[in-house]
Scaffold this active site. Structure first.
Site, PDB file in Angstrom:
ATOM      1  N   ILE A  13      28.356  46.121  91.987  1.00  0.00           N
ATOM      2  CA  ILE A  13      27.645  45.077  92.218  1.00  0.00           C
ATOM      3  C   ILE A  13      26.953  45.039  90.599  1.00  0.00           C
ATOM      4  O   ILE A  13      26.189  44.440  90.127  1.00  0.00           O
ATOM      5  CB  ILE A  13      27.179  45.497  93.722  1.00  0.00           C
ATOM      6  N   ASP A  57      22.470  60.128  82.834  1.00  0.00           N
ATOM      7  CA  ASP A  57      22.195  60.092  83.911  1.00  0.00           C
ATOM      8  C   ASP A  57      20.390  60.516  84.223  1.00  0.00           C
ATOM      9  O   ASP A  57      20.359  60.777  83.440  1.00  0.00           O
ATOM     10  CB  ASP A  57      22.999  61.570  84.672  1.00  0.00           C
ATOM     11  N   TYR A 144      26.719  59.675 102.805  1.00  0.00           N
ATOM     12  CA  TYR A 144      26.384  58.684 101.830  1.00  0.00           C
ATOM     13  C   TYR A 144      24.587  57.705 103.130  1.00  0.00           C
ATOM     14  O   TYR A 144      23.488  58.113 102.444  1.00  0.00           O
ATOM     15  CB  TYR A 144      27.153  58.100 101.635  1.00  0.00           C
ATOM     16  N   ASN A 173      29.050  45.230 103.506  1.00  0.00           N
ATOM     17  CA  ASN A 173      30.291  44.933 103.122  1.00  0.00           C
ATOM     18  C   ASN A 173      30.121  44.191 102.301  1.00  0.00           C
ATOM     19  O   ASN A 173      31.270  43.439 102.446  1.00  0.00           O
ATOM     20  CB  ASN A 173      31.653  45.094 104.475  1.00  0.00           C
ATOM     21  N   GLY A 266      32.486  58.061 114.606  1.00  0.00           N
ATOM     22  CA  GLY A 266      31.563  57.435 113.966  1.00  0.00           C
ATOM     23  C   GLY A 266      31.939  55.925 113.298  1.00  0.00           C
ATOM     24  O   GLY A 266      30.845  55.441 112.422  1.00  0.00           O
TER      25      GLY A 266
HETATM   26  N1  UDP Z   1      39.949  49.825 106.995  1.00  0.00           N
HETATM   27  C1  UDP Z   1      41.529  49.239 107.093  1.00  0.00           C
HETATM   28  N2  UDP Z   1      42.582  50.745 106.939  1.00  0.00           N
HETATM   29  C2  UDP Z   1      41.819  51.013 106.251  1.00  0.00           C
HETATM   30  C3  UDP Z   1      40.613  51.436 105.609  1.00  0.00           C
HETATM   31  C4  UDP Z   1      38.825  50.726 106.410  1.00  0.00           C
HETATM   32  O1  UDP Z   1      42.093  49.003 108.742  1.00  0.00           O
HETATM   33  O2  UDP Z   1      42.651  51.306 104.856  1.00  0.00           O
HETATM   34  C5  UDP Z   1      39.149  49.059 107.493  1.00  0.00           C
HETATM   35  C6  UDP Z   1      38.077  50.341 108.782  1.00  0.00           C
HETATM   36  O3  UDP Z   1      38.934  50.993 110.017  1.00  0.00           O
HETATM   37  C7  UDP Z   1      36.696  49.472 108.684  1.00  0.00           C
HETATM   38  C8  UDP Z   1      36.651  47.898 107.532  1.00  0.00           C
HETATM   39  O4  UDP Z   1      38.374  48.544 106.865  1.00  0.00           O
HETATM   40  O5  UDP Z   1      37.041  49.120 110.316  1.00  0.00           O
HETATM   41  C9  UDP Z   1      35.680  48.330 106.506  1.00  0.00           C
HETATM   42  O6  UDP Z   1      36.118  49.582 106.274  1.00  0.00           O
HETATM   43  P1  UDP Z   1      35.369  50.145 105.069  1.00  0.00           P
HETATM   44  O7  UDP Z   1      35.676  51.613 103.894  1.00  0.00           O
HETATM   45  O8  UDP Z   1      35.861  49.149 103.736  1.00  0.00           O
HETATM   46  O9  UDP Z   1      33.984  49.745 105.626  1.00  0.00           O
HETATM   47  P2  UDP Z   1      32.974  50.429 106.133  1.00  0.00           P
HETATM   48  O10 UDP Z   1      33.736  51.201 107.153  1.00  0.00           O
HETATM   49  O11 UDP Z   1      31.526  51.130 105.552  1.00  0.00           O
HETATM   50  O12 UDP Z   1      31.752  48.930 106.958  1.00  0.00           O
END
Ligand code: UDP
Length: 329
Positions: A13, A57, A144, A173, A266
């Site tokens: 970003i 840093d 995080y 996202n 989670g």
């Molecule tokens: N996801 C998936 N396959 C992967 C990685 C992520 O289906 O190999 C899904 C994950 O379950 C989530 C979405 O993609 O519902 C977004 O995941 P990401 O890690 O990008 O963002 P976050 O979950 O932190 O919102």
């Protein structure tokens, strides 16, 4: 035109923001320790006289001098991703909490006029309401999310106590060209695009009906600039696309075979920003549709040629700490 500082400017970003600020005529001082960011992300501005880059840093005391005379600080530098934050929480505290403290102190001592902090929608954890407003309970699920939220508290607290107008933007996202291509397992776009290039199936978590508020990076940059140009202060504001899209929809747009992998503890079934506040305070709303955004990712798919190709087995190993430490509450 004014001098501005962008921390994390070599990241995904951050590099898009730097390009925009340089194009708008600002003198952009870019600071990045290159832990996650890459110099190649800044190729487009490399030779521009209004751009400078400092591989440093933020916890290094010599960073302070770079803030002198800056009007606005855009603080985007951070470590991202869930799994490494569970495995190495100390690095996340140093980067995301101490790093933010260092930035606001530099800002205070240098008489900076405005701080824009890159917040995260991960602070909502598994929320009770969709779309989720800024007033929702804060429920970080992993280090995080916690460290990004603590950084937000610091940025807004310095704003109040020391009178430096400060805004935190909670990104939902974010996706777009230059979304991180290497390193730890994370963000679905990088995983799926590398799998598509390798002719491997998309590893869909759960049944793929979970949805995410996928927000295109140029819209996020517009929101950041709107916050910098506004006189809004002491506020945390959601930046989201205005919609929420399932992983199955994403798979449909990317077009390819699927392999299902287990749902993680989670993880929310949905992320979906209530963007009423951004509209009201910043007169901002996202413009790029999900389909357009995905199309642009496919146009840039070669960027993921060198990215690791994950499969069910390597993901199982890489997410071991996730399943071990997070509850299904
Ligand atoms: N996801 C998936 N396959 C992967 C990685 C992520 O289906 O190999 C899904 C994950 O379950 C989530 C979405 O993609 O519902 C977004 O995941 P990401 O890690 O990008 O963002 P976050 O979950 O932190 O919102």
């Amino acid at each position: 035109m004014s001098k501005v500082v962008v921390t994390g400017g070599a990241g995904f970003i951050g590099s898009h923001l730097v390009e925009r600020l340089v194009a708008d005529g600002h003198d952009v001082v870019t600071i990045d320790n290159l832990a996650v960011g890459r110099r190649s992300n800044l190729r487009a501005v490399e030779r521009n006289g209004h751009f400078s880059f400092h591989a440093l840093d933020l916890n290094d005391p010599s960073a302070a001098a770079l803030f002198a005379g800056a009007h606005t600080v855009f603080h985007l530098a951070a470590l991202a991703d869930i799994v490494p934050s569970i495995e190495r929480p100390e690095s996340y505290f140093r980067a995301n909490v101490d790093g933010t403290f260092a930035v606001v102190e530099c800002a205070r001592r240098s008489g900076v006029r405005r701080i824009v902090y890159a917040g995260s929608s991960s602070c909502y954890g598994i929320p009770d309401f969709y779309p989720t407003p800024e007033t929702a309970e804060i429920r970080p699920q992993y280090p995080y999310a916690l460290t990004k939220y603590l950084g937000e508290c610091i940025a807004l607290h310095w704003g109040k106590v020391y009178g430096i107008p400060s805004v935190s933007l909670r990104f939902f996202n974010v996706f777009g060209p230059r979304a991180r291509t290497s390193g730890t397992y994370g963000a679905v776009f990088g995983v799926f695009l590398a799998q598509k290039l390798a002719g491997k199936p998309f590893t869909v978590v759960g049944d793929g009906t979970q949805t995410r508020d996928f927000t295109y990076v140029s819209d996020i940059v517009d929101g950041i600039v709107a916050a910098a140009d506004s006189d809004v202060k002491d506020e945390a504001i959601n930046l989201g696309s205005g919609g929420t899209y399932s992983i199955n929809e994403l798979v449909g747009l990317l077009n390819g075979p699927v392999q299902y992998i287990p749902k993680r503890p989670g993880e929310p079934d949905s992320t979906f920003a209530d963007v009423t506040k951004a509209k009201r305070l910043l007169n901002w709303e996202a413009k790029v549709s999900f389909a357009e955004g995905v199309r642009s990712m496919l146009e840039h798919i070669d960027d993921w040629r060198d990215a690791p190709v994950w499969d069910a087995e390597s993901i199982h190993k890489a997410t071991e700490a996730w399943f071990r430490h997070l509850s299904t509450a």
